[in-house]
Write a protein that holds these residues in place. Sequence first.
Motif, PDB file in Angstrom:
ATOM      1  N   VAL A 112      70.920 -39.662   1.631  1.00  0.00           N
ATOM      2  CA  VAL A 112      71.145 -40.760   2.569  1.00  0.00           C
ATOM      3  C   VAL A 112      69.851 -41.545   2.698  1.00  0.00           C
ATOM      4  O   VAL A 112      68.845 -41.020   3.184  1.00  0.00           O
ATOM      5  CB  VAL A 112      71.606 -40.241   3.942  1.00  0.00           C
ATOM      6  CG1 VAL A 112      71.874 -41.405   4.883  1.00  0.00           C
ATOM      7  CG2 VAL A 112      72.845 -39.358   3.800  1.00  0.00           C
ATOM      8  N   ALA A 113      69.849 -42.795   2.245  1.00  0.00           N
ATOM      9  CA  ALA A 113      68.673 -43.654   2.330  1.00  0.00           C
ATOM     10  C   ALA A 113      68.757 -44.490   3.600  1.00  0.00           C
ATOM     11  O   ALA A 113      69.737 -45.217   3.809  1.00  0.00           O
ATOM     12  CB  ALA A 113      68.594 -44.558   1.103  1.00  0.00           C
ATOM     13  N   LEU A 114      67.737 -44.368   4.447  1.00  0.00           N
ATOM     14  CA  LEU A 114      67.725 -45.047   5.741  1.00  0.00           C
ATOM     15  C   LEU A 114      66.537 -45.997   5.837  1.00  0.00           C
ATOM     16  O   LEU A 114      65.453 -45.703   5.329  1.00  0.00           O
ATOM     17  CB  LEU A 114      67.664 -44.026   6.872  1.00  0.00           C
ATOM     18  CG  LEU A 114      68.837 -43.036   6.955  1.00  0.00           C
ATOM     19  CD1 LEU A 114      68.565 -41.983   8.018  1.00  0.00           C
ATOM     20  CD2 LEU A 114      70.144 -43.769   7.254  1.00  0.00           C
ATOM     21  N   ALA A 115      66.742 -47.116   6.512  1.00  0.00           N
ATOM     22  CA  ALA A 115      65.705 -48.136   6.673  1.00  0.00           C
ATOM     23  C   ALA A 115      65.114 -48.070   8.080  1.00  0.00           C
ATOM     24  O   ALA A 115      65.853 -48.025   9.070  1.00  0.00           O
ATOM     25  CB  ALA A 115      66.291 -49.524   6.415  1.00  0.00           C
ATOM     26  N   GLY A 116      63.803 -48.077   8.160  1.00  0.00           N
ATOM     27  CA  GLY A 116      63.135 -47.918   9.452  1.00  0.00           C
ATOM     28  C   GLY A 116      63.342 -49.071  10.405  1.00  0.00           C
ATOM     29  O   GLY A 116      63.224 -48.910  11.621  1.00  0.00           O
ATOM     30  N   ARG A 117      63.630 -50.269   9.881  1.00  0.00           N
ATOM     31  CA  ARG A 117      63.805 -51.452  10.729  1.00  0.00           C
ATOM     32  C   ARG A 117      65.232 -51.970  10.680  1.00  0.00           C
ATOM     33  O   ARG A 117      65.469 -53.163  10.881  1.00  0.00           O
ATOM     34  CB  ARG A 117      62.821 -52.539  10.300  1.00  0.00           C
ATOM     35  CG  ARG A 117      61.358 -52.119  10.423  1.00  0.00           C
ATOM     36  CD  ARG A 117      60.426 -53.204   9.916  1.00  0.00           C
ATOM     37  NE  ARG A 117      59.020 -52.780  10.009  1.00  0.00           N
ATOM     38  CZ  ARG A 117      57.991 -53.495   9.548  1.00  0.00           C
ATOM     39  NH1 ARG A 117      58.217 -54.664   8.952  1.00  0.00           N
ATOM     40  NH2 ARG A 117      56.759 -53.046   9.666  1.00  0.00           N
ATOM     41  N   ASP A 118      66.168 -51.093  10.418  1.00  0.00           N
ATOM     42  CA  ASP A 118      67.571 -51.488  10.265  1.00  0.00           C
ATOM     43  C   ASP A 118      68.075 -52.156  11.547  1.00  0.00           C
ATOM     44  O   ASP A 118      68.020 -51.571  12.626  1.00  0.00           O
ATOM     45  CB  ASP A 118      68.419 -50.258   9.955  1.00  0.00           C
ATOM     46  CG  ASP A 118      69.759 -50.616   9.353  1.00  0.00           C
ATOM     47  OD1 ASP A 118      70.448 -51.471   9.920  1.00  0.00           O
ATOM     48  OD2 ASP A 118      70.108 -50.033   8.306  1.00  0.00           O
TER      49      ASP A 118
ATOM     50  N   ILE B 157      71.122 -52.919  12.185  1.00  0.00           N
ATOM     51  CA  ILE B 157      72.506 -52.547  12.461  1.00  0.00           C
ATOM     52  C   ILE B 157      72.630 -51.082  12.864  1.00  0.00           C
ATOM     53  O   ILE B 157      73.281 -50.753  13.854  1.00  0.00           O
ATOM     54  CB  ILE B 157      73.391 -52.821  11.220  1.00  0.00           C
ATOM     55  CG1 ILE B 157      73.364 -54.299  10.856  1.00  0.00           C
ATOM     56  CG2 ILE B 157      74.832 -52.356  11.483  1.00  0.00           C
ATOM     57  CD1 ILE B 157      74.079 -54.619   9.564  1.00  0.00           C
ATOM     58  N   VAL B 158      72.011 -50.202  12.118  1.00  0.00           N
ATOM     59  CA  VAL B 158      72.196 -48.759  12.274  1.00  0.00           C
ATOM     60  C   VAL B 158      71.060 -48.148  13.089  1.00  0.00           C
ATOM     61  O   VAL B 158      69.898 -48.529  12.929  1.00  0.00           O
ATOM     62  CB  VAL B 158      72.259 -48.075  10.892  1.00  0.00           C
ATOM     63  CG1 VAL B 158      72.457 -46.577  11.031  1.00  0.00           C
ATOM     64  CG2 VAL B 158      73.359 -48.693  10.037  1.00  0.00           C
ATOM     65  N   ASP B 159      71.387 -47.208  13.958  1.00  0.00           N
ATOM     66  CA  ASP B 159      70.380 -46.426  14.680  1.00  0.00           C
ATOM     67  C   ASP B 159      69.895 -45.317  13.739  1.00  0.00           C
ATOM     68  O   ASP B 159      70.374 -44.190  13.773  1.00  0.00           O
ATOM     69  CB  ASP B 159      70.989 -45.837  15.951  1.00  0.00           C
ATOM     70  CG  ASP B 159      70.007 -44.963  16.728  1.00  0.00           C
ATOM     71  OD1 ASP B 159      68.821 -44.902  16.348  1.00  0.00           O
ATOM     72  OD2 ASP B 159      70.436 -44.335  17.714  1.00  0.00           O
ATOM     73  N   THR B 160      68.941 -45.663  12.892  1.00  0.00           N
ATOM     74  CA  THR B 160      68.506 -44.718  11.861  1.00  0.00           C
ATOM     75  C   THR B 160      67.782 -43.514  12.444  1.00  0.00           C
ATOM     76  O   THR B 160      67.783 -42.442  11.832  1.00  0.00           O
ATOM     77  CB  THR B 160      67.613 -45.426  10.831  1.00  0.00           C
ATOM     78  OG1 THR B 160      66.553 -46.116  11.505  1.00  0.00           O
ATOM     79  CG2 THR B 160      68.413 -46.435  10.038  1.00  0.00           C
TER      80      THR B 160
ATOM     81  N   VAL C  87      66.160 -40.061   2.576  1.00  0.00           N
ATOM     82  CA  VAL C  87      65.029 -40.806   2.021  1.00  0.00           C
ATOM     83  C   VAL C  87      64.773 -41.960   2.968  1.00  0.00           C
ATOM     84  O   VAL C  87      65.691 -42.744   3.267  1.00  0.00           O
ATOM     85  CB  VAL C  87      65.331 -41.317   0.604  1.00  0.00           C
ATOM     86  CG1 VAL C  87      64.161 -42.124   0.067  1.00  0.00           C
ATOM     87  CG2 VAL C  87      65.637 -40.154  -0.330  1.00  0.00           C
ATOM     88  N   PHE C  88      63.554 -42.070   3.456  1.00  0.00           N
ATOM     89  CA  PHE C  88      63.243 -43.027   4.514  1.00  0.00           C
ATOM     90  C   PHE C  88      62.355 -44.146   3.992  1.00  0.00           C
ATOM     91  O   PHE C  88      61.340 -43.893   3.332  1.00  0.00           O
ATOM     92  CB  PHE C  88      62.540 -42.292   5.669  1.00  0.00           C
ATOM     93  CG  PHE C  88      62.314 -43.137   6.887  1.00  0.00           C
ATOM     94  CD1 PHE C  88      63.382 -43.698   7.563  1.00  0.00           C
ATOM     95  CD2 PHE C  88      61.023 -43.363   7.362  1.00  0.00           C
ATOM     96  CE1 PHE C  88      63.181 -44.467   8.700  1.00  0.00           C
ATOM     97  CE2 PHE C  88      60.812 -44.130   8.496  1.00  0.00           C
ATOM     98  CZ  PHE C  88      61.892 -44.682   9.166  1.00  0.00           C
TER      99      PHE C  88
END
Length: 513
Positions: free
Chosen positions: A431-437, A439-442, A474-475
Amino acid sequence: MIGTSVPEYVFIRLCILGLRAVTPLSVFYLAFSIGEPPSTTAGKLLLTWCTFESAFWLLVYVPRKRGLQAAAQHPPVLDRQSRRDLFWKCWDKIPTPEYYIRRWFLDAKVEDVRRENVKDFFRWALLNKGDTSDDDKGQLEQQLPEGEEEELEEYVDGVQTLLGRQIDPGRGPAECLRLTIDRVKMLHRPLIWYMVVGLVDTLTSAYLRYSGFQLYRTSFRSEVSTFPFRLASLFTTRKSASPNLSYWYRSHTSRTRLPVVFIHGIGIGLYAYSQFLNEINKDDPLGPADGQIGIIAIELMPISFRITSPILGKQELCSQINMILEAHGWEKIVLASHSYGSVVTTHLLHSTSPVKAKIGPLVFIDPVTFLLHLPDVCYNFTARTPRRANEHQLHYFASTDMMVSHTLARHFFWADNILWKDDLRGRDATVALAGRDLIVDTESVGKYLAGIDMQSEDSSWKETTWNGTGIKTVFFPTCDHAQVFEKREYRRRLGDIIRSYADKRGQAAQGPD
């Protein structure tokens, strides 16, 4: 996705202002020309274009907007025990209760959210019940089926326990966000915008064709019913095995590895992903000896800024994707998806179709389905008042697009779309997550996937080492939603993961049924 700087803010606001001004100015010039027709060639050409723009608004947008307001066809309601189980499962994964209530109730004041308001929310969320605005709310409880009031009271009591305070009796002025019941919020796009979409799609198609991909189109009847029409459809004789899904195909010649299926998110089709898809094989060190990894990139036209038919239902979508895989003889795949594509992935994982058994390792990029009971995805995409540049870009170009808004408001059923870690048991997934997303509460998603207390300050999940086994995150700390595809180093990292999963032919064959 653009950033949040002042120049970017000015730029995006001017772009939006310019596009929104096209139709009013066209109508004004058309009316003005009735009294004083233009005499110059330039004036006549301008009048012709303004006529097309005005007619497009009046004859296409206005009737479609009215038609797309039709009520959603909700899926069958879960039985009572399943609803209770789902409620308490969600209840256990709410890190900030006050924020949870405030966001689902559109930032209402605490005193404005009372017991009947909370019942309204769960009446929609778990019972698929419609708007009560036309009913006598004072007599609503008398109209409820036997046991329903007791069930709703249990849910309100559960929220009280979560909040650690009493919720006042009665009904307050607060209104909750009920995505599939509320009005479909859309804004008109001028004809010239769809010409831009068509141009970008044409350039993307040319790039993909140059990169070795082949377009498999749907029937010409289906193609011509989509606006803007795709020029690429005229230059291919290959027809999709699916009646409603076109896709781009790169042949699978690898002798030892799995092929890849990619499902995109909301945007201009595969435009944002074209380099990423090409680099999966371009950066492959094993390619010369082993052959290339096959890729199928599914196209979802209703979320690609087109005027087209509504998106397929989940079972039909799964069935047609399976048709595509069977047509190419792919028995096991690596499944990668971005943003809304994770919704389709969730449907595939929950499907009773044979396609479920063909799914091997998974790659989720900016997924929106984990912890979907939290308000962030729904609120940020459909209800937030935009302030920053990236929020204005999301709101105008994505959230209020005609077919995107219809897809979310009439075909996005959260209980069907939510994905839990349990659903991935026995599979390898990244699961690749974006720190400044935006939309999503990463933060919450990352902690949940790592098994960390969601109310803690522990951020160790951001530094975990990827080894390809089990569920891994993966962040990308400096990325916003979808920005991971904009930098080559980030695309390379995702490509490395996909290629590593493609090597797992043996393990994938042992995955869950």
